[in-house]
Write an enzyme that holds these catalytic residues in place. Structure first.
Site, PDB file in Angstrom:
ATOM      1  N   GLU A   1      -5.291 138.467  31.507  1.00  0.00           N
ATOM      2  CA  GLU A   1      -5.572 138.652  32.939  1.00  0.00           C
ATOM      3  C   GLU A   1      -5.212 137.333  33.599  1.00  0.00           C
ATOM      4  O   GLU A   1      -5.911 136.338  33.437  1.00  0.00           O
ATOM      5  CB  GLU A   1      -7.031 139.028  33.178  1.00  0.00           C
ATOM      6  CG  GLU A   1      -7.312 139.514  34.582  1.00  0.00           C
ATOM      7  CD  GLU A   1      -7.837 138.423  35.507  1.00  0.00           C
ATOM      8  OE1 GLU A   1      -7.007 137.861  36.269  1.00  0.00           O
ATOM      9  OE2 GLU A   1      -9.037 138.143  35.469  1.00  0.00           O
TER      10      GLU A   1
ATOM     11  N   CYS B   1      -9.040 135.364  41.184  1.00  0.00           N
ATOM     12  CA  CYS B   1      -7.749 136.044  41.012  1.00  0.00           C
ATOM     13  C   CYS B   1      -7.679 137.303  41.863  1.00  0.00           C
ATOM     14  O   CYS B   1      -6.612 137.677  42.335  1.00  0.00           O
ATOM     15  CB  CYS B   1      -7.542 136.398  39.543  1.00  0.00           C
ATOM     16  SG  CYS B   1      -7.391 134.975  38.448  1.00  0.00           S
TER      17      CYS B   1
END
Length: 463
Positions: free
Chosen positions: A234, A268
């Protein structure tokens, strides 16, 4: 980066730690390997008992560990407490649902007969020792969303946490130990990034998961690929936040502020590129700018603070470079664009909105990890989709519209791992989390996440 707690609100180094040596790393690898050989044989009831105990302890510890997180990486303390409680909730979610998520799967009788078997099923078995390379921005949540499903699946974990959150990293090892997990089921490795390759190449490590930067992901994926080991990555995100004419502009603008500055803008999945239809651009821009200006920047341990410091001095320098490049190339700062005058010391940056963005600016292509938003005007849905996808990343996305046809189009065409309508991106254990393109691969959370580190085994019996 030294392994140390450095308060980002003051720049003061509070505590330093020595990195583990080769013999200590070897000891922890051996302990993890031995732990897996026994822990994999435990049942779901025992694993759930231990994980629920960890959740109980985490809830009790929430006020203290929240202050530790805030001191180490600067998030507002209220958000840190919420993070701890979210982790406890997610532990309980997996403790309850793992038996269902990992239950044996049975093909139809007709397919079993056609395969020539008397009976057949699919079984989920744990892989083994999983190395987790985790970032500082959500120092509990990023780890727990890996650890809870991995432990419930029967795996064991080795945590290489970011070097600026060592006390939080050590807390996590202590938490699982106090909960009663057998020795070696979850260990923290205080090591620098240079030690990761040798650990990942060790044959006792079965797989790895990483949340972090694109360069870090590339490095881990390259080593894992060479060793033919499974990974979940990720990485970064530059999520679009699209506002169409049918949207509730007041609510969209209010949510936009939170979506951009959550975790001091260091997330993020924070919305970063605000793409607004020309019919509502002025109204949205005015409300969004007013909301960003009203935020309180200051001491993250103060309950009234909305935005604390960036986690590292280098992180602020990187953000400043992106903003200064954009301003030199013609961008307009609707608010912010500099360090806040009202705060002395620390690595603070003012909530900022930049308009008149062009493709010639670095900020158009690179992720902004801090409280800086870019604002775009578009003429129609086609332009909104094209601009949203004009990024190397594809983590998540946000869309504000009440038009059913637009919903279908965005759901079909946005290149992202998630599409959130009339709200902001969030993570929940029931929903898979991950991205496409340079945002990584694989999924965390939900049944998809717990199966990532399982040996999906076909069991076939002759007729």
């Amino acid at each position: 980066m030294p392994i140390a707690t450095v308060n980002p609100a003051s720049g003061e180094t509070l505590k330093t730690f020595d990195a583990l040596g080769a013999e200590e790393i070897e000891q922890r690898l051996a302990t993890a390997h031995a732990a897996f050989r026994q822990y994999r044989l435990t049942g779901f009831d025992e694993r759930a008992r231990l994980l629920n105990r960890a959740a109980d302890l985490l809830e009790q510890d929430a006020p203290d560990i929240a202050r530790t997180m805030t001191t180490e990486m600067g998030k507002p303390v209220a958000a840190a407490r919420a993070e701890a409680l979210k982790c406890a909730k997610s532990m309980r979610w997996y403790a309850e649902r793992a038996p269902e998520l990992l239950a044996d799967e049975h093909p139809s009788d007709a397919d079993v007969k056609d395969s020539g078997a008397s009976r057949a099923h699919v079984r989920y078995r744990p892989l083994g020792v999983v190395l987790a390379v985790m970032p500082w921005n959500f120092p509990l949540w990023q780890v727990v969303r890996f650890a809870a499903p991995a432990l419930m699946a029967g795996n064991v974990g080795l945590l290489k946490h970011a070097s600026n959150v060592p006390q939080t990293a050590l807390y996590l090892e202590d938490l699982f130990s106090r909960a009663g997990f057998p020795t070696g089921c979850f260990q923290t490795l205080l090591v620098g990034s240079g030690a990761i390759e040798d650990i990942l190449r060790d044959p006792r490590v079965a797989a790895a998961t990483l949340t972090g930067s694109e360069p870090a992901g590339r490095a881990v994926a390259a080593v894992a690929g060479d060793e033919v080991k499974h990974t979940v990555l990720e990485l970064g995100g530059s999520d679009p936040y699209i506002v169409m004419p049918s949207a509730d502009i007041e609510r969209a603008a209010r949510t936009a502020v939170t979506a951009r500055v959550q975790n001091n803008g260091q997330s993020c999945i924070a919305a970063k590129r605000f793409i607004v239809h020309e019919d509502v651009y002025d109204a949205f821009a005015a409300r969004f700018t007013a909301g960003m200006r009203d935020l309180t920047v200051g001491d993250p341990l103060d309950e009234s603070t909305d935005v604390g410091p960036l986690a590292t001095e280098q992180g602020r320098a990187d953000l400043e470079e992106l903003v200064e490049d954009a301003l030199r190339r013609g961008a307009t700062a609707l608010c912010g664009g500099q360090r806040p005058a009202e705060v002395e010391g620390g690595w603070f940056y003012a909530p900022t909105i930049l308009a008149d963005i062009t493709a010639a600016m670095r900020i158009h292509h690179e992720e902004t990890f801090g409280p800086v938003a870019t604002l775009y005007r578009v003429t129609d849905l086609d332009e909104a989709v094209a601009l949203a996808n004009d990024t190397p990343f594809g983590l998540s996305s946000n869309v504000w519209t009440e038009d059913a046809a637009e919903v279908d189009r965005f759901e079909r065409d946005l290149e992202a791992g998630g599409v959130f309508f009339n709200g902001m991106t969030a993570s929940h254990p029931a929903l898979p989390f991950g991205g496409v393109k340079r945002s990584g691969y694989g999924r965390e959370l939900s049944g998809h996440g717990i199966r990532e580190f399982c040996n999906i085994t076909t069991v076939w019996h002759s007729a």
